[in-house]
Design a protein around this motif. Structure first.
Motif, PDB file in Angstrom:
ATOM      1  N   SER B   3      36.234  94.207   3.698  1.00  0.00           N
ATOM      2  CA  SER B   3      35.412  95.150   3.042  1.00  0.00           C
ATOM      3  C   SER B   3      36.635  95.021   1.666  1.00  0.00           C
ATOM      4  O   SER B   3      37.213  95.000   1.591  1.00  0.00           O
ATOM      5  CB  SER B   3      35.447  96.284   3.565  1.00  0.00           C
ATOM      6  N   LYS B   4      35.809  94.848   0.226  1.00  0.00           N
ATOM      7  CA  LYS B   4      36.716  95.228  -0.552  1.00  0.00           C
ATOM      8  C   LYS B   4      36.036  95.472  -2.202  1.00  0.00           C
ATOM      9  O   LYS B   4      34.979  94.839  -1.769  1.00  0.00           O
ATOM     10  CB  LYS B   4      37.443  94.015  -0.976  1.00  0.00           C
ATOM     11  N   VAL B   5      36.777  95.894  -3.160  1.00  0.00           N
ATOM     12  CA  VAL B   5      35.429  96.119  -4.345  1.00  0.00           C
ATOM     13  C   VAL B   5      35.387  94.326  -5.218  1.00  0.00           C
ATOM     14  O   VAL B   5      36.346  94.106  -5.278  1.00  0.00           O
ATOM     15  CB  VAL B   5      36.275  97.474  -5.311  1.00  0.00           C
ATOM     16  N   ILE B   6      34.639  94.013  -5.089  1.00  0.00           N
ATOM     17  CA  ILE B   6      34.492  93.194  -6.360  1.00  0.00           C
ATOM     18  C   ILE B   6      33.895  93.817  -7.547  1.00  0.00           C
ATOM     19  O   ILE B   6      33.942  92.380  -8.845  1.00  0.00           O
ATOM     20  CB  ILE B   6      33.362  92.680  -5.539  1.00  0.00           C
TER      21      ILE B   6
END
Lengths: 326, 356
Positions: B3-6
């Motif tokens: 889960s990451k900030v894109i």
């Protein structure tokens, strides 16, 4: 002379016009790489590249709006709406801006563009894929609405539409796209807009039709003439608006009787206008009331019942017989 | 599953002149004096023209009309950042912008007096007529820009809309087309906070209109729309980028509709007068004049001189409009089509029988 379908004829017209005039470009959903869902624009991307064969975002209002800007700035865009049932999103731009560009600016800015779209029944598709709503476009002043009926006239009328200085909605009877082939002249001669075509001459009865109904009506007349010996004149309306009322009136003044066959629903359809024009210009020559064979004023049924909505051969034949017998 | 900030985004705000006319030296575009004086002349002419048009409407000399009072910097300074060959695509609240492009003052009178003749000006060949249908002009701007780009021209399009228009489908479709095509067009939204009686918070959930540019991955920013220098600078930079092939920009100019939507509207019904009073302090003309005075290129003597010039220009326009009696009655038939249409000619004859 080769024999071509309407699809091939329209495709050829587009190839020739893009070759002849480098301001012509085609645009729409899936028209470039895919060549259009009905393959009307096949080969144009390979020949003319991505700038002149332009796949657009999926937004009909944006397509016609951008086309207007292009037309004002020197291009001649030929846009495709995938099905006429999705063209209602273009109506705001057509009525609000496209058709008014010339009058609003006293001809300083003009909108030489063509908006092509397949219309009408006969392809066993989902909802919104079978209607005949030419009246919506025809009711817009400043706009021309054209419907061809054969490969040759589709070719000539499309050339005329692209070369016309004003916006044209070009509605293609998709039922006729591949229904038949005909002998074909690919001579780059444009037809004439706002002009009917006399398909066959006759003395006893005038029949007016257009689009996919023209071919069906012609078949009925051939059999009817053979059976009864009547002399029937058939007129292909070709341009819904502005309408060529004088050719129709001239024919009715000769025959005294008329039938109009339209695929669209009845109320306020083009047949209503044709009958009003006959009333204006040929009433005293009439020997029978003008009859119209039309769709009914119901929402277009899904295709299982479509054939009861669209004028059938027996309905057309009865109208001819009743009008002649009156 | 990671889960990451894109994506992250920020939206900048620019103001160069403060409310007293003080300037941020670092941001000052340092325009030559004649340009600064032109900006002031255009804004003042727009203000005075609006005031006279209002009087004309009240005395029945023109019909219903919108005025742009309070928004002179947002359209006027922006239009003065354009090159001659650029296209101006307006809505209907850009009086100063149209004056900046060279439109004769009597043209507004003709339009609001009911004449299509007011829609075009030989002085401004690349300016589209007013667009009354909100946002419908946005896709046109994109088409103009596409054609220019296709021909390899170094021109750009400046397209105006208002805050209400940003809710329309045409607005979003147009910006999406422009972004996708990297079309040379600058979208300038005059956010005047009111769409007739609808305030911003009923118009949208966004904190800014500018941030909508992020969604389309185009440069976007908010400027003080009553600050002529900020509007000029942002517009100039965006137009330069467009001409250099870098695609579209969205500029939100924060401004305020000081008066009614049109002469048929009464803002007292829905808008707190205190809010309008607050915005008076940010009047674009007062601030800009203070800046010119601080720069020592303006003083009280020049006020009188300019007011006199503008007044005589407007008087001349009113005189022209007053004498505009010799118009062609059947002109509508001349400009439906570029070809002769038989049935329309029959109708023209019928029209002329009764049009006197």
């Amino acid at each position: 002379m080769p024999k071509l379908t309407m699809v091939q004829a329209i495709n050829l017209a587009l190839h020739q016009e893009m070759e002849r005039d480098d301001t012509v470009l085609i645009m729409g959903q899936d028209v470039a790489v895919n060549g259009g869902v009905f393959r009307l624009t096949d080969g144009l991307f390979d020949k003319f590249g991505p700038e002149r064969a332009l796949d657009t975002p999926l937004a009909e209002g944006g397509i016609i709006g951008a086309m207007l800007g292009m037309a004002i700035n020197g291009l001649k865009p030929v846009g495709e709406i995938q099905f006429s049932g999705f063209a209602y999103l273009t109506l705001a731009q057509l009525e609000g801006n496209v058709a008014r560009t010339r009058s609003r600016s006293l001809s300083k800015f003009t909108a030489p563009l063509v908006l092509r779209m397949p219309y009408g029944g006969g392809v066993r598709a989902l909802e919104h894929h079978s209607e005949s709503k030419e009246a919506y476009f025809a009711h817009t002043a400043g706009l021309k609405t054209v419907i061809p009926s054969t490969p040759q006239t589709a070719y000539r009328l499309l050339l005329a539409a692209i070369r016309d200085p004003d916006p044209v909605v070009f509605m293609e009877p998709k039922h006729s796209y591949r229904a038949f082939k005909e002998e074909f002249e690919a001579d780059e001669e444009a037809g004439e807009l706002s002009r009917c075509r006399i398909v066959r001459e006759g003395e006893d009865l005038t029949v007016v039709s257009w689009g996919a109904m023209l071919h069906r009506t012609e078949k009925v007349i051939e059999q009817f003439v053979e059976d009864t010996g009547a002399s029937v004149e058939l007129i292909d309306l070709q341009t819904i608006a502005p309408m060529d009322g004088n050719t129709i009136a001239q024919s009715v003044r000769k025959t005294g009787r008329a039938v109009v066959v339209q695929e669209a629903q009845r109320t306020l359809g083009p047949a209503s206008e044709i009958i009003a024009l006959i009333n204006d210009k040929a009433l005293m020559y009439l020997e029978a009331p003008v009859k119209r064979v039309t769709g009914f004023d119901v929402v277009m049924p899904y295709f299982a019942r479509e054939n009861f909505q669209i004028p059938s051969e027996p309905r057309i034949r009865d109208a001819l017989a009743e009008t002649l017998a009156f | 599953m990671p889960s990451k900030v894109i994506a992250r985004f920020s939206v900048s705000y620019q103001q160069i002149l403060d409310e007293k006319g003080g300037v941020d030296e670092k941001l000052d575009p340092k325009l030559p004096d004649d340009k600064l004086l032109e900006i002031y002349r255009v804004m003042l002419t727009g203000r005075r023209l609006d005031e006279r048009l209002l009087k004309m409407q009240r005395s029945g000399r023109v019909g219903t009309l919108p005025v742009s009072v309070g928004q002179e910097a947002a359209s006027g300074a922006a239009a003065l950042a354009m090159e001659d060959d650029d296209w101006f695509v307006g809505s209907y609240r850009e009086v100063a912008g149209r004056i900046a492009r060279g439109e004769e003052l009597y043209k507004s009178m003709l339009i609001y007096g009911g004449f299509e003749e007011g829609n075009i000006s030989d002085n401004a060949p690349r300016m589209l007529p007013l667009s009354i249908i909100l946002a419908s002009q946005i896709p046109h701007a994109v088409g103009l820009a596409y054609a220019a780009k296709m021909r390899g021209e170094k021109t750009a399009v400046l397209a105006f809309s208002g805050d209400g228009a940003t809710s329309e489908g045409d607005w979003h479709e147009g910006i999406n087309f422009a972004a996708t095509w990297k079309a040379p067009v600058v979208f300038l939204v005059q956010n005047n906070h009111w769409a007739i009686s609808t305030p911003l918070h009923k118009q949208m959930n966004n904190r800014t209109i500018a941030q909508r540019g992020v969604a389309y991955d185009i440069p976007c920013l908010q400027v003080d729309g009553n600050d002529a220098l900020a509007v000029y600078k942002a517009t100039k930079e965006a137009l330069d980028r467009a001409r250099n092939g870098e695609g579209p920009t969205l500029i939100e100019a924060l401004t305020y509709r000081m008066l009614m939507h049109t002469t048929a509207d009464d803002p007292k019904k829905y808008r707190p007068e205190q809010e309008t009073e607050e915005w008076k302090k940010r009047d674009p003309l007062t601030r800009f004049r203070a800046y010119l005075v601080n720069k020592r290129i303006w003083d009280g003597d020049r006020d009188g001189e300019l007011e006199e010039t503008v007044k005589s220009e407007i008087d001349a326009a009113i005189e022209y409009y007053r004498n505009y009696a010799d118009y062609k009655l059947d002109q509508p038939f001349d400009h439906q089509f570029g070809t002769i249409v038989e049935t329309l000619e029959e109708q023209r004859a019928e029209y002329l029988k009764y049009a006197r």
